[in-house]
Design a protein around this motif. Structure first.
Motif, PDB file in Angstrom:
ATOM      1  N   LYS A  43     -24.750 -15.208  31.197  1.00 30.57           N
ATOM      2  CA  LYS A  43     -25.053 -14.251  30.132  1.00 30.57           C
ATOM      3  C   LYS A  43     -23.841 -13.953  29.262  1.00 30.57           C
ATOM      4  O   LYS A  43     -23.972 -13.635  28.095  1.00 30.57           O
ATOM      5  N   TYR A  44     -22.653 -14.043  29.828  1.00 32.75           N
ATOM      6  CA  TYR A  44     -21.442 -13.747  29.071  1.00 32.75           C
ATOM      7  C   TYR A  44     -20.867 -15.002  28.391  1.00 32.75           C
ATOM      8  O   TYR A  44     -19.766 -14.954  27.847  1.00 32.75           O
ATOM      9  N   GLU A  61     -16.831 -19.032  27.136  1.00 30.68           N
ATOM     10  CA  GLU A  61     -16.916 -17.571  27.203  1.00 30.68           C
ATOM     11  C   GLU A  61     -16.898 -16.972  25.804  1.00 30.68           C
ATOM     12  O   GLU A  61     -16.233 -17.470  24.912  1.00 30.68           O
ATOM     13  N   GLU A  65     -18.457  -9.415  21.710  1.00 31.67           N
ATOM     14  CA  GLU A  65     -19.913  -9.281  21.819  1.00 31.67           C
ATOM     15  C   GLU A  65     -20.578  -9.694  20.518  1.00 31.67           C
ATOM     16  O   GLU A  65     -20.249  -9.211  19.446  1.00 31.67           O
TER      17      GLU A  65
END
Length: 67
Positions: A43-44, A61, A65
């Motif tokens: 998810k990251y 990564e 956000e």
């Protein structure tokens, strides 16, 4: 005749559509840009390319956000 049509359709897909949507990347190149070849990204992480390995994608990564 139908085989010829299917072959033409496949060649057009491989030549024009596939390169425009993604690029196949060597797993070593993926690790050089600090990514990992995986079946699914966490998810990251975000997907940046498609690895040459069967059904694996290059994940990296997220630095911040993103929506």
């Amino acid at each position: 005749m139908k085989i010829f049509y299917c072959l033409l359709h496949f060649l057009c897909y491989v030549t024009f559509i596939l390169p425009a949507t993604c690029s196949l990347v060597d797993p070593d190149r993926c690790t050089k840009i600090f990514g990992y070849c995986r079946r699914r990204c966490f998810k990251y992480e975000k997907q940046i390319d498609v690895c040459l390995s069967p059904s694996k994608i290059c994940c990296i990564e997220r630095l911040f956000e993103e929506d």
